[in-house]
Design an enzyme around this catalytic site. Structure first.
Site, PDB file in Angstrom:
ATOM      1  N   TRP A  70       0.839  -1.207   0.000  1.00  0.00           N
ATOM      2  CA  TRP A  70       0.000   0.000   0.000  1.00  0.00           C
ATOM      3  C   TRP A  70       0.876   1.259   0.000  1.00  0.00           C
ATOM      4  O   TRP A  70       0.530   2.276  -0.600  1.00  0.00           O
ATOM      5  CB  TRP A  70      -0.902  -0.015   1.240  1.00  0.00           C
ATOM      6  CG  TRP A  70      -1.738   1.223   1.398  1.00  0.00           C
ATOM      7  CD1 TRP A  70      -2.952   1.487   0.843  1.00  0.00           C
ATOM      8  CD2 TRP A  70      -1.404   2.396   2.161  1.00  0.00           C
ATOM      9  NE1 TRP A  70      -3.402   2.724   1.206  1.00  0.00           N
ATOM     10  CE2 TRP A  70      -2.468   3.306   2.012  1.00  0.00           C
ATOM     11  CE3 TRP A  70      -0.312   2.752   2.949  1.00  0.00           C
ATOM     12  CZ2 TRP A  70      -2.469   4.551   2.634  1.00  0.00           C
ATOM     13  CZ3 TRP A  70      -0.318   3.996   3.557  1.00  0.00           C
ATOM     14  CH2 TRP A  70      -1.384   4.871   3.404  1.00  0.00           C
ATOM     15  N   HIS A  71       2.026   1.196   0.679  1.00  0.00           N
ATOM     16  CA  HIS A  71       2.883   2.382   0.752  1.00  0.00           C
ATOM     17  C   HIS A  71       3.545   2.713  -0.582  1.00  0.00           C
ATOM     18  O   HIS A  71       3.915   3.873  -0.826  1.00  0.00           O
ATOM     19  CB  HIS A  71       3.971   2.190   1.816  1.00  0.00           C
ATOM     20  CG  HIS A  71       3.480   2.431   3.209  1.00  0.00           C
ATOM     21  ND1 HIS A  71       2.817   1.476   3.941  1.00  0.00           N
ATOM     22  CD2 HIS A  71       3.547   3.527   4.009  1.00  0.00           C
ATOM     23  CE1 HIS A  71       2.506   1.970   5.126  1.00  0.00           C
ATOM     24  NE2 HIS A  71       2.926   3.217   5.199  1.00  0.00           N
ATOM     25  N   GLY A  72       3.729   1.735  -1.436  1.00  0.00           N
ATOM     26  CA  GLY A  72       4.360   2.025  -2.711  1.00  0.00           C
ATOM     27  C   GLY A  72       4.461   0.786  -3.576  1.00  0.00           C
ATOM     28  O   GLY A  72       4.538  -0.336  -3.074  1.00  0.00           O
TER      29      GLY A  72
ATOM     30  N   PHE B  80       2.734   8.306  -0.881  1.00  0.00           N
ATOM     31  CA  PHE B  80       2.103   7.012  -0.653  1.00  0.00           C
ATOM     32  C   PHE B  80       0.621   7.051  -1.003  1.00  0.00           C
ATOM     33  O   PHE B  80      -0.056   6.088  -0.904  1.00  0.00           O
ATOM     34  CB  PHE B  80       2.278   6.563   0.806  1.00  0.00           C
ATOM     35  CG  PHE B  80       3.726   6.615   1.247  1.00  0.00           C
ATOM     36  CD1 PHE B  80       4.728   6.207   0.379  1.00  0.00           C
ATOM     37  CD2 PHE B  80       4.077   7.078   2.493  1.00  0.00           C
ATOM     38  CE1 PHE B  80       6.056   6.264   0.768  1.00  0.00           C
ATOM     39  CE2 PHE B  80       5.395   7.133   2.895  1.00  0.00           C
ATOM     40  CZ  PHE B  80       6.387   6.739   2.029  1.00  0.00           C
TER      41      PHE B  80
END
Length: 520
Positions: free
Chosen positions: A323-325, A520
């Site tokens: 989800w962050h990247g 993000f």
């Protein structure tokens, strides 16, 4: 439009505040909410007008679908609605990642490239998925379109969170009273949080970033860093992201409070945690809440035995990393934290305890630092190079200035020296790490500077935790107990004014930098 930019602070924010309070005091709440929603859309469009239609499409699409979802029924429609959000997120955030991996595996060139990531898409997508799930569960009624649009777009949280829950926001929108008195106390507290967040960002986080980033760049360029430099880079980023995210969370809470709206707490001194489990109760708390309620528990949580619990934890953290990247480095970062959590839960299950509380704090920070290296590095080779240096596999040389100490200890022939080109910048960077480290490890949360003030939706739970921690620890914040009396009083206003003045001087003496969580 950055929170730490002149156009936001001196043009956008005063206009939006004035319009909101004038409309609320002279007409009615719906017009004030509509003004706030329209201003938030302008805020998003000012960033990149190309993606404003996408945001509107997402809001209108989800609102329309939610209108036809019936609790416990309409399963096909519910699945279609969730798929609609996941497909949007997958296309804009993960298409390039998928194509890169296909090309890497097959050697074939895929023509579809360069899909630009819309800012904030992860946050407004998760916010709306939670609403759809609760709508299908029958846990929420259908709101009006303006309130729903404001819930999704309210500018303090639109770009980088916190991930709001509809229950804690809709009730505030619906109970806001027309012609009610201006809550000056909440406004002043919000202004204080905004000022403290500003100085954390532009003075502390950006200074640490200007020290750590060149070191990571040198590693990415193929240079094998000395162990001292590798640890300096890791510690610098460890503290940079702490103060950057802390600053954003406090500025977001402060901005919302200036409109009389309260957000949930999203950041609670995470580097003072004494275990990884505790760390994730303090870092990005609204993301942890979302992953727990909408992924971990539906997967079965801890209801199917310890082995399945461990598997569920790893799945949640791997997806949380992704989800962050869209990069394997983020997946590895999530996997490391999944492994940490598995070890922590296994440790607790065996009933083991560390002999000293400070050892838990040290080990937790060490584990987090190691994981941040992967999170920050551009790719695996860069992360691996820094890990090798941190493990003394690229030499044990010390800065040239340490030669007198080594000679005194009789170690001058055993340990080499290196000299940084910019010695002053290097030692100033180390000083920033030292000072910021003390604040992160021992300082009190900024939110505790306002005793008696209602500043968050989960205020009671937060105060219960603070009280429990106070009974078991004696940190620097307790030594500085006098700070507890600092409120939004006349004396505080003078201090905040000075902080604002200093922050604005710094803002205008250096290029504006984005918050790390914007990507993000």
């Amino acid at each position: 439009m950055l929170f730490n930019s002149n156009i936001f602070l001196f043009i956008y924010l005063p206009i939006v505040l004035t319009g909101f309070y004038v409309l609320r005091s002279r007409t009615n709440v719906p017009w004030a909410m509509a003004w706030l929603a329209a201003s938030s859309l302008f805020f998003y469009g000012y960033w990149d007008l190309r993606f404003l239609p996408l945001l509107l499409f997402s809001i209108l699409g989800n609102y329309t679908l939610s209108h036809f979802i019936r609790p416990g029924k309409s399963r096909a429609l519910f699945v279609a609605a969730i798929s609609f959000n996941l497909l949007l997120l997958a296309f804009f955030k993960y298409a390039n990642f998928f194509i890169d991996n296909v090309e890497e595996l097959t050697g074939a060139a895929v023509p579809l490239r360069q899909i630009v990531l819309p800012v904030g898409i992860s946050f407004f997508t998760f916010t709306q998925i939670a609403f759809l799930v609760d709508r299908w569960r029958g846990d929420t009624a259908q709101p009006g379109l303006v309130n729903y649009g404001l819930f999704v777009t309210f500018f303090p949280h639109l770009i980088a969170g916190p991930i709001l829950h509809h229950r804690e926001m809709m009730s505030q929108f619906e109970t806001m009273q027309a012609r009610s008195r201006w809550d000056i106390s909440a406004f002043n507290t919000g202004l204080c949080l905004l000022a403290v967040g500003l100085i954390k960002k532009v003075v502390i986080a950006d200074s640490l970033g200007s020290f750590a980033s060149p070191l990571f760049d040198r590693a990415a360029g193929g240079e094998s860093l000395e162990a001292v430099l590798a640890w300096s880079a890791a510690l610098g980023y460890h503290l940079q992201i702490y103060f950057d995210f802390s600053a954003y969370c406090e500025m977001a809470m402060g901005l919302a409070l200036m409109f009389g709206i309260r957000f949930p707490v999203n950041f609670d001194s995470p580097y003072q945690a004494r275990s990884i489990i505790d760390f994730w109760r303090r870092w990005h708390m609204t993301l942890s809440r979302f992953l727990r309620d909408y992924l971990y528990i539906p997967l079965g949580g801890n209801r199917s035995g310890p082995v399945r619990r461990m598997v569920n934890l790893m799945i949640v953290m791997l997806l949380g990393g992704l989800w962050h990247g869209a990069a394997w480095t983020f997946v590895l970062w999530g996997g490391l934290h999944g492994l940490y959590l598995m070890i922590n839960h296994g440790w607790n299950r065996l009933g083991l305890r560390l002999p000293w509380p400070w050892l838990g704090l040290l080990l937790t920070n060490l584990a987090v630092i190691i994981a941040w290296v992967t999170f920050r590095a551009e790719n695996f080779p860069t992360a691996l190079s820094i890990y090798r240096s941190m493990a003394l596999m690229n030499g044990t040389a010390l800065p040239l200035e340490a030669r007198h100490l080594l000679e005194f200890l009789g170690l001058s022939g055993q340990i080499g020296y290196f000299a940084e080109n910019s010695r002053a910048a290097f030692y100033i960077g180390l000083a920033w790490i030292g000072g910021a480290g003390v604040l992160a490890l021992f300082g009190r949360s900024t939110l505790r500077l306002f005793p008696g003030q209602s500043i968050a939706t989960d205020q009671a739970e937060l105060e219960r935790r603070w009280k429990a921690r106070d009974q078991e620890t004696a940190d620097l914040g307790r030594v500085l107990g006098g700070m507890r009396g600092l409120t939004a009083s006349a004396g505080a206003a003078v201090a905040i004014g000075l902080v604002l003045f200093w922050s604005i001087r710094v803002i205008n003496s250096a290029p504006h930098s984005e918050f790390l969580y914007f990507q993000f």
